[in-house]
Enzyme design. Sequence first.
Site, PDB file in Angstrom:
ATOM      1  N   LYS A 108       5.208 124.205 109.580  1.00 41.33           N
ATOM      2  CA  LYS A 108       3.943 124.533 108.906  1.00 41.33           C
ATOM      3  C   LYS A 108       3.216 125.661 109.648  1.00 41.33           C
ATOM      4  O   LYS A 108       2.741 126.612 109.034  1.00 41.33           O
ATOM      5  CB  LYS A 108       3.042 123.283 108.873  1.00 41.33           C
ATOM      6  CG  LYS A 108       1.601 123.565 108.484  1.00 41.33           C
ATOM      7  CD  LYS A 108       0.764 122.316 108.457  1.00 41.33           C
ATOM      8  CE  LYS A 108       0.077 121.949 109.743  1.00 41.33           C
ATOM      9  NZ  LYS A 108      -1.058 122.797 110.133  1.00 41.33           N
ATOM     10  N   ASN A 109       3.165 125.549 110.972  1.00 41.04           N
ATOM     11  CA  ASN A 109       2.361 126.503 111.735  1.00 41.04           C
ATOM     12  C   ASN A 109       2.996 127.886 111.839  1.00 41.04           C
ATOM     13  O   ASN A 109       2.370 128.813 112.341  1.00 41.04           O
ATOM     14  CB  ASN A 109       2.049 125.949 113.129  1.00 41.04           C
ATOM     15  CG  ASN A 109       1.053 124.794 113.043  1.00 41.04           C
ATOM     16  OD1 ASN A 109       0.494 124.529 111.981  1.00 41.04           O
ATOM     17  ND2 ASN A 109       0.837 124.112 114.162  1.00 41.04           N
ATOM     18  N   ARG A 147      -8.718 125.003 107.050  1.00 40.00           N
ATOM     19  CA  ARG A 147      -9.434 125.743 108.056  1.00 40.00           C
ATOM     20  C   ARG A 147      -8.651 126.949 108.573  1.00 40.00           C
ATOM     21  O   ARG A 147      -9.205 127.997 108.894  1.00 40.00           O
ATOM     22  CB  ARG A 147      -9.747 124.775 109.208  1.00 40.00           C
ATOM     23  CG  ARG A 147     -10.631 125.341 110.220  1.00 40.00           C
ATOM     24  CD  ARG A 147     -10.548 124.657 111.522  1.00 40.00           C
ATOM     25  NE  ARG A 147     -11.315 125.449 112.467  1.00 40.00           N
ATOM     26  CZ  ARG A 147     -10.851 126.536 113.040  1.00 40.00           C
ATOM     27  NH1 ARG A 147      -9.637 126.962 112.808  1.00 40.00           N
ATOM     28  NH2 ARG A 147     -11.625 127.223 113.865  1.00 40.00           N
ATOM     29  N   CYS A 197     -13.803 120.595 112.259  1.00 39.30           N
ATOM     30  CA  CYS A 197     -12.925 119.751 111.454  1.00 39.30           C
ATOM     31  C   CYS A 197     -12.720 118.433 112.167  1.00 39.30           C
ATOM     32  O   CYS A 197     -13.397 118.158 113.159  1.00 39.30           O
ATOM     33  CB  CYS A 197     -11.599 120.453 111.185  1.00 39.30           C
ATOM     34  SG  CYS A 197     -10.563 120.500 112.632  1.00 39.30           S
ATOM     35  N   ARG A 236     -13.793 123.752 116.801  1.00 40.57           N
ATOM     36  CA  ARG A 236     -12.897 124.864 116.463  1.00 40.57           C
ATOM     37  C   ARG A 236     -13.635 126.170 116.118  1.00 40.57           C
ATOM     38  O   ARG A 236     -13.573 126.660 114.981  1.00 40.57           O
ATOM     39  CB  ARG A 236     -11.951 124.450 115.338  1.00 40.57           C
ATOM     40  CG  ARG A 236     -11.196 123.196 115.689  1.00 40.57           C
ATOM     41  CD  ARG A 236     -10.165 122.815 114.693  1.00 40.57           C
ATOM     42  NE  ARG A 236      -8.946 123.605 114.830  1.00 40.57           N
ATOM     43  CZ  ARG A 236      -7.804 123.317 114.208  1.00 40.57           C
ATOM     44  NH1 ARG A 236      -7.738 122.276 113.429  1.00 40.57           N
ATOM     45  NH2 ARG A 236      -6.742 124.062 114.369  1.00 40.57           N
ATOM     46  N   PRO A 237     -14.315 126.749 117.102  1.00 42.14           N
ATOM     47  CA  PRO A 237     -14.974 128.034 116.851  1.00 42.14           C
ATOM     48  C   PRO A 237     -13.948 129.159 116.624  1.00 42.14           C
ATOM     49  O   PRO A 237     -12.764 128.985 116.908  1.00 42.14           O
ATOM     50  CB  PRO A 237     -15.759 128.291 118.143  1.00 42.14           C
ATOM     51  CG  PRO A 237     -15.112 127.446 119.175  1.00 42.14           C
ATOM     52  CD  PRO A 237     -14.469 126.280 118.478  1.00 42.14           C
ATOM     53  N   ASP A 249     -14.773 132.473 117.668  1.00 49.68           N
ATOM     54  CA  ASP A 249     -15.333 133.601 118.416  1.00 49.68           C
ATOM     55  C   ASP A 249     -14.258 134.559 118.941  1.00 49.68           C
ATOM     56  O   ASP A 249     -14.421 135.781 118.911  1.00 49.68           O
ATOM     57  CB  ASP A 249     -16.205 133.077 119.573  1.00 49.68           C
ATOM     58  CG  ASP A 249     -15.456 132.089 120.464  1.00 49.68           C
ATOM     59  OD1 ASP A 249     -14.784 131.195 119.915  1.00 49.68           O
ATOM     60  OD2 ASP A 249     -15.517 132.235 121.695  1.00 49.68           O
ATOM     61  N   ASP A 297      -0.349 118.686 119.287  1.00 52.41           N
ATOM     62  CA  ASP A 297      -0.008 118.086 117.998  1.00 52.41           C
ATOM     63  C   ASP A 297       0.976 116.926 118.131  1.00 52.41           C
ATOM     64  O   ASP A 297       1.104 116.114 117.215  1.00 52.41           O
ATOM     65  CB  ASP A 297       0.608 119.149 117.066  1.00 52.41           C
ATOM     66  CG  ASP A 297      -0.434 120.150 116.579  1.00 52.41           C
ATOM     67  OD1 ASP A 297      -1.629 119.959 116.872  1.00 52.41           O
ATOM     68  OD2 ASP A 297      -0.060 121.124 115.913  1.00 52.41           O
ATOM     69  N   ILE A 334      -6.878 120.196 124.660  1.00 48.52           N
ATOM     70  CA  ILE A 334      -7.056 121.305 123.715  1.00 48.52           C
ATOM     71  C   ILE A 334      -8.189 121.025 122.723  1.00 48.52           C
ATOM     72  O   ILE A 334      -9.058 121.870 122.520  1.00 48.52           O
ATOM     73  CB  ILE A 334      -5.747 121.591 122.922  1.00 48.52           C
ATOM     74  CG1 ILE A 334      -4.541 121.680 123.873  1.00 48.52           C
ATOM     75  CG2 ILE A 334      -5.881 122.863 122.081  1.00 48.52           C
ATOM     76  CD1 ILE A 334      -4.503 122.866 124.804  1.00 48.52           C
ATOM     77  N   ARG A 340      -0.550 117.226 104.498  1.00 45.40           N
ATOM     78  CA  ARG A 340      -0.803 118.619 104.901  1.00 45.40           C
ATOM     79  C   ARG A 340       0.324 119.176 105.765  1.00 45.40           C
ATOM     80  O   ARG A 340       0.548 120.378 105.789  1.00 45.40           O
ATOM     81  CB  ARG A 340      -2.112 118.713 105.704  1.00 45.40           C
ATOM     82  CG  ARG A 340      -3.368 118.538 104.886  1.00 45.40           C
ATOM     83  CD  ARG A 340      -4.607 118.790 105.740  1.00 45.40           C
ATOM     84  NE  ARG A 340      -4.380 119.947 106.575  1.00 45.40           N
ATOM     85  CZ  ARG A 340      -4.672 120.018 107.869  1.00 45.40           C
ATOM     86  NH1 ARG A 340      -5.253 119.018 108.476  1.00 45.40           N
ATOM     87  NH2 ARG A 340      -4.404 121.104 108.561  1.00 45.40           N
TER      88      ARG A 340
HETATM   89  C1  UD1 Z   1      -3.076 126.037 116.086  1.00 47.81           C
HETATM   90  C2  UD1 Z   1      -2.274 125.080 115.244  1.00 47.81           C
HETATM   91  C3  UD1 Z   1      -2.639 123.636 115.567  1.00 47.81           C
HETATM   92  C4  UD1 Z   1      -2.466 123.396 117.058  1.00 47.81           C
HETATM   93  C5  UD1 Z   1      -3.216 124.433 117.881  1.00 47.81           C
HETATM   94  C6  UD1 Z   1      -2.963 124.320 119.362  1.00 47.81           C
HETATM   95  C7  UD1 Z   1      -1.911 126.334 113.210  1.00 47.81           C
HETATM   96  C8  UD1 Z   1      -2.167 126.480 111.758  1.00 47.81           C
HETATM   97  N1  UD1 Z   1      -2.565 125.350 113.840  1.00 47.81           N
HETATM   98  O1  UD1 Z   1      -4.448 125.856 115.767  1.00 47.81           O
HETATM   99  O2  UD1 Z   1      -1.778 122.777 114.833  1.00 47.81           O
HETATM  100  O3  UD1 Z   1      -2.961 122.121 117.375  1.00 47.81           O
HETATM  101  O4  UD1 Z   1      -2.826 125.756 117.465  1.00 47.81           O
HETATM  102  O5  UD1 Z   1      -1.612 124.397 119.626  1.00 47.81           O
HETATM  103  O6  UD1 Z   1      -1.095 127.037 113.787  1.00 47.81           O
HETATM  104  N2  UD1 Z   1     -10.845 128.231 120.342  1.00 47.81           N
HETATM  105  C9  UD1 Z   1     -12.074 128.804 120.619  1.00 47.81           C
HETATM  106  N3  UD1 Z   1     -12.397 129.987 120.003  1.00 47.81           N
HETATM  107  C10 UD1 Z   1     -11.538 130.619 119.152  1.00 47.81           C
HETATM  108  C11 UD1 Z   1     -10.281 130.025 118.877  1.00 47.81           C
HETATM  109  C12 UD1 Z   1      -9.956 128.832 119.487  1.00 47.81           C
HETATM  110  O7  UD1 Z   1     -12.860 128.267 121.399  1.00 47.81           O
HETATM  111  O8  UD1 Z   1     -11.882 131.684 118.626  1.00 47.81           O
HETATM  112  C13 UD1 Z   1     -10.484 126.946 120.996  1.00 47.81           C
HETATM  113  C14 UD1 Z   1     -10.266 125.812 119.995  1.00 47.81           C
HETATM  114  O9  UD1 Z   1     -11.474 125.199 119.633  1.00 47.81           O
HETATM  115  C15 UD1 Z   1      -9.345 124.890 120.763  1.00 47.81           C
HETATM  116  C16 UD1 Z   1      -8.491 125.872 121.575  1.00 47.81           C
HETATM  117  O10 UD1 Z   1      -9.212 127.098 121.611  1.00 47.81           O
HETATM  118  O11 UD1 Z   1     -10.093 124.103 121.640  1.00 47.81           O
HETATM  119  C17 UD1 Z   1      -7.115 126.098 120.988  1.00 47.81           C
HETATM  120  O12 UD1 Z   1      -7.235 126.520 119.657  1.00 47.81           O
HETATM  121  P1  UD1 Z   1      -6.151 127.450 118.942  1.00 47.81           P
HETATM  122  O13 UD1 Z   1      -4.985 127.646 119.855  1.00 47.81           O
HETATM  123  O14 UD1 Z   1      -6.832 128.650 118.423  1.00 47.81           O
HETATM  124  O15 UD1 Z   1      -5.700 126.517 117.732  1.00 47.81           O
HETATM  125  P2  UD1 Z   1      -5.521 126.940 116.234  1.00 47.81           P
HETATM  126  O16 UD1 Z   1      -4.914 128.295 116.132  1.00 47.81           O
HETATM  127  O17 UD1 Z   1      -6.775 126.666 115.476  1.00 47.81           O
END
Ligand code: UD1
Length: 431
Positions: free
Chosen positions: A22-23, A92, A116, A121-122, A124, A305, A327, A397
């Site tokens: 999926k990812n 999301r 979520c 999950r910001p 930024d 995950d 995470i 999902r």
């Molecule tokens: C992706 C995966 C999800 C997996 C996660 C971590 C997809 C569709 N989803 O989610 O299944 O659990 O990677 O392996 O691929 N963060 C910030 N600011 C940002 C972006 C992220 O603070 O702009 C934080 C998040 O809140 C979280 C951490 O960074 O605490 C990791 O998030 P991220 O690696 O970005 O996860 P996703 O890409 O959302």
Amino acid sequence: MDTFKITGGTSLGGSVRLHGAKNSALPILAASILVSGECIIHNCPNLSDVRTTIKILENLGCRVTQNGSDVTVNAETIDSSDIDEEMMRTMRSSIIFLGSLVSRTGQASIFYPGGCEIGTRPVDMHLKALKSLGAAICENGSSIVCTASSLKGAKIILPFPSVGATENIMIAAAVSTGRTTIINPAREPEIVDLADFLNKCGAKIYGAGETTIEIDGVSKLYPCEHTIIPDRILASTYMSACAITGSEIVIDDIRPTHLSPVFPAFNEMGCRLYLGDKSLKIQAPKRLRRVRMIKTMPFPGFPTDSHSPVAAALTVAKGTSVVQENIFENRFRYVSELNRFGADIQVNDKLAVINGVKHLHSANVNATDLRGGAALVVAALGAEGTSTVSCIHHIDRGYENLETALSNLGADIKRISNGKETVQKECNKKE
Ligand code: UD1
């Protein structure tokens, strides 16, 4: 809403094949809008998140056709750069369209995805990175408008190796001028798969899967065919189901290097793992042993995950196991549901302390999120008696026909839809 009815205690056997990740599928489908012409994506899983992504592509004006697990995207007809609020709420990770839309159309207009089930999950890091590439970002309470006449390479240092931010940067910078360097990118296998797809289309991305990624922007991408990698999180879910039921199964079409972060935990549980080229035989002991400590970390660490299904298996291990979630801050919401099976888990901030019990009993529980829902299915498979897991739209999902795959392994699991048991689909094993 659908429910799983599961009678536990049955031992599993036989083999199961993984569907596509999926990812990987979501960012690759989003990236396909950069291409002038038709991309054919093979091994695309039939999941609700993938269907939402396809709907977004169609709403943007792309022509999408599906033939089994082959999805063809033609983005030549794209005529919109807006993703509506409902789509953003449904999925999301549609934030991944930000980079591709602004690169392709010069504008992306989306709604702020917000928090979520598993955390705030910001986004930024996504926005800051796109600004570095020359995009203007206008945030207006709930919406984000990102514009750029062209994108220009930049050096981007990520404070945390965010998977989504790394993907957005790679996609946006693929068609740009100059060189982009990402320091501290995510190194997950799905990042490498996205880079492979983009490079097949003519992008120049080097170092995906390593600690620095370099992208030399090109002016245009061309059609290609690509096969999505197998889903490593699904593999760890099957491994957990095998472990809790004391079974022996074979998982086909695995990539050993993608799964190596979870192998030590299963070894410590007392499971025997026999690796083939692309298959894994897992043989679980009668009673699992505790795992001293699992710490979730970015790849190549233990995947966040996979933590919930593995924690479900540990509920019946001999001794006390500890899981540290590093995470996502709300990833333990499934624990109170798991305790309804008679599990003994205490959560304190980032730590879950799992005191193994001899047996789980049946329970009626609600899936709280995708992977937490999978954990409840694993627990129900190991519990004595008949359980129900409701709110399984969360599970749908990320798992394609989970009930069919588990039934084929010998599990007693049925989907109840509108009060009626649905007919089991024929074996979904693929050649
Ligand atoms: C992706 C995966 C999800 C997996 C996660 C971590 C997809 C569709 N989803 O989610 O299944 O659990 O990677 O392996 O691929 N963060 C910030 N600011 C940002 C972006 C992220 O603070 O702009 C934080 C998040 O809140 C979280 C951490 O960074 O605490 C990791 O998030 P991220 O690696 O970005 O996860 P996703 O890409 O959302």
